[in-house]
Scaffold this motif. Structure first.
Motif, PDB file in Angstrom:
ATOM      1  N   ASP A 109     -10.789   6.275   3.896  1.00 52.09           N
ATOM      2  CA  ASP A 109     -10.406   5.546   2.550  1.00 52.09           C
ATOM      3  C   ASP A 109     -10.198   6.278   1.395  1.00 52.09           C
ATOM      4  O   ASP A 109      -9.286   6.260   1.020  1.00 52.09           O
ATOM      5  N   GLN A 110     -10.773   6.932   2.094  1.00 54.56           N
ATOM      6  CA  GLN A 110     -10.577   8.497   0.468  1.00 54.56           C
ATOM      7  C   GLN A 110      -9.663   9.058   0.670  1.00 54.56           C
ATOM      8  O   GLN A 110      -8.621   9.390  -0.375  1.00 54.56           O
ATOM      9  N   ARG A 167     -11.978  -6.033   4.794  1.00 49.75           N
ATOM     10  CA  ARG A 167     -11.948  -4.753   4.252  1.00 49.75           C
ATOM     11  C   ARG A 167     -12.823  -4.542   3.654  1.00 49.75           C
ATOM     12  O   ARG A 167     -13.638  -3.173   4.248  1.00 49.75           O
ATOM     13  N   GLU A 210      -6.417   7.849   2.032  1.00 52.55           N
ATOM     14  CA  GLU A 210      -5.683   6.740   1.501  1.00 52.55           C
ATOM     15  C   GLU A 210      -5.315   7.131   0.083  1.00 52.55           C
ATOM     16  O   GLU A 210      -3.994   7.354  -0.489  1.00 52.55           O
ATOM     17  N   TYR A 211      -5.616   7.003  -0.921  1.00 52.72           N
ATOM     18  CA  TYR A 211      -5.594   7.105  -1.840  1.00 52.72           C
ATOM     19  C   TYR A 211      -4.837   9.238  -2.877  1.00 52.72           C
ATOM     20  O   TYR A 211      -3.881   9.155  -3.228  1.00 52.72           O
ATOM     21  N   LYS A 271       0.667  -1.261  -0.125  1.00 56.33           N
ATOM     22  CA  LYS A 271      -0.199   0.143  -0.181  1.00 56.33           C
ATOM     23  C   LYS A 271       1.195   1.027   0.141  1.00 56.33           C
ATOM     24  O   LYS A 271       0.525   2.106  -0.246  1.00 56.33           O
ATOM     25  N   ARG A 328     -16.084   7.377  -8.312  1.00 61.11           N
ATOM     26  CA  ARG A 328     -16.310   6.559  -6.393  1.00 61.11           C
ATOM     27  C   ARG A 328     -16.917   6.995  -6.222  1.00 61.11           C
ATOM     28  O   ARG A 328     -17.447   6.382  -4.978  1.00 61.11           O
TER      29      ARG A 328
END
Lengths: 225, 225
Positions: A160-161, B63, A163-164, A24, B153
DNA sequence: ATTCTGTATATTGTATACAGCTATACGGAA
DNA sequence: TTCCGTATAGCTGTATACAATATACAGAAT
């Protein structure tokens, strides 16, 4: 990179999780670029682990949307577009608006102290032009505020978002005027939070995230993703 | 349940994905209740597969947040609370507000025809009191509208959240007045969409999702989760 | 030259084997 | 009876082995 022997470590966590974090990180930092194919045997060898835990890590990354699975061809790192960045910031902003009421309600003096400490550390990092530290501290600041809410699922969506876009934080911070402005905005946000001024906080956050988005998009446009 | 021999099928997909779908379905429907422990050896045997693909399926579910992993103790099905349901609907509503502008912009005559067909099928299901069909059609209606947007998304966030509440759709539909009202609201939403009336659509969706949430919460309170 | 095809190689998909940890049951002592 | 230690069974974590499939490449046919 991607090497290192896990077998010697005191394994408090499963190897698959270590492999997961490692992959990751490599993807988020861009070390593994979009389109890169992840060949199981090669990576397992480099990590000195077997394919089994590596595959389990890949399944997690698959659900994260960080890699794409092709039948009988394995996984490749997924590409990002400007539209993705736009959506990610939009989602984050929208979720933040949902969190703020509970954050304002729950914030304590101890929380404010923590935030002030982080801000002063950012002062130092900014003065020393230590951008890595600054990126990390900025993230700590945001995470601390978000964590004040009790809305676990909404928080998870933000996580979650985020991370990107961690991957692009260096790009954003590289902008001289942005990194100073962002820090100013953070201070204003802390002040508004201390006053429990919900409407002002909403305004500040919306502005802050919008500016960050624009800087990020502009930077990516210039330097390529 | 959880039995069936995959080895005879023409395997277009990996077994791990089939196992994943199967487990997810079992969890969503409540067949595998919260707190249930998923013992790998037992489930692998029941599915007539080996532990390897099953474990990969479990990592995906992990997850997804559907199961919880405990070191050296395997996974257990995670519990849901009323707060979860509240957050899920809140997130969904918020994301929908973000999607609607692009939906209004992109909807075509062909899309409207599809929606009208779904609505007429709901008419039939409602008349025949076929609630299973109705639950599925309702979901199709929503998914069709959501899919009109090009925000992948954001759509995914909605999808992720919806998975969790599918389990409660039967509960919601069980309410006599709600199922009739919901259908009426769907029709109004279709009308507003055809007129490309963004503000009205936002109003209708916010109302619709709020009503659904309240019905869901009330139902769960009565009948237990 | 190009395309097709067969074979070798590389890589994924799945099963199995084994090691190590956890929990539980059982037996003995206080 | 209760507490504690030990043995044992069950399960997870990881590695390895084997099977199935895709890819690459060489050579033949057109």
């Amino acid at each position: 990179m991607y090497s290192g022997d896990f077998s010697t470590m005191p394994e408090s966590r499963p190897i698959r999780d270590i492999a997961y974090d490692r992959l990751k990180h490599a993807i988020i930092t861009g070390e593994l670029p979009a389109g890169a194919r992840i060949v199981e045997t090669a990576f397992a060898d480099q990590l000195h682990i077997s394919r089994t835990p590596l595959r389990e890590a890949l399944r997690k990354l698959e659900r994260d949307g960080l890699v794409e699975y092709v039948l009988r061809r394995g996984v490749v790192v997924r590409a990002f577009t400007l539209a993705d960045i736009d959506e990610i910031f939009t989602i984050r902003n929208s979720m933040m608006m949902l969190l703020l009421p509970s954050i304002v309600e729950r914030v304590t003096k101890a929380d404010m102290n923590e935030l002030r400490i982080i801000l002063s550390e950012i002062d130092v990092a900014l003065a020393e032009s230590d951008f890595d530290a600054m990126a990390q501290l900025n993230r700590s600041f945001h995470r601390k505020i978000e964590s004040l809410s009790d809305k676990k699922r909404i928080l998870r969506v933000i996580d979650d978002q985020e991370e990107y876009i961690t991957r692009f934080s260096a790009v954003t911070i590289a902008s001289i005027e942005r990194r100073a402005n962002a820090h100013e905005e953070h201070k204003q946000m802390a002040d508004a939070l201390e006053r429990r001024d919900l409407e002002e906080l909403k305004r500040l956050f919306a502005h802050h995230l919008e500016e960050s988005k624009q800087t990020c998009i502009a930077a990516v446009k210039n330097r390529g993703l």
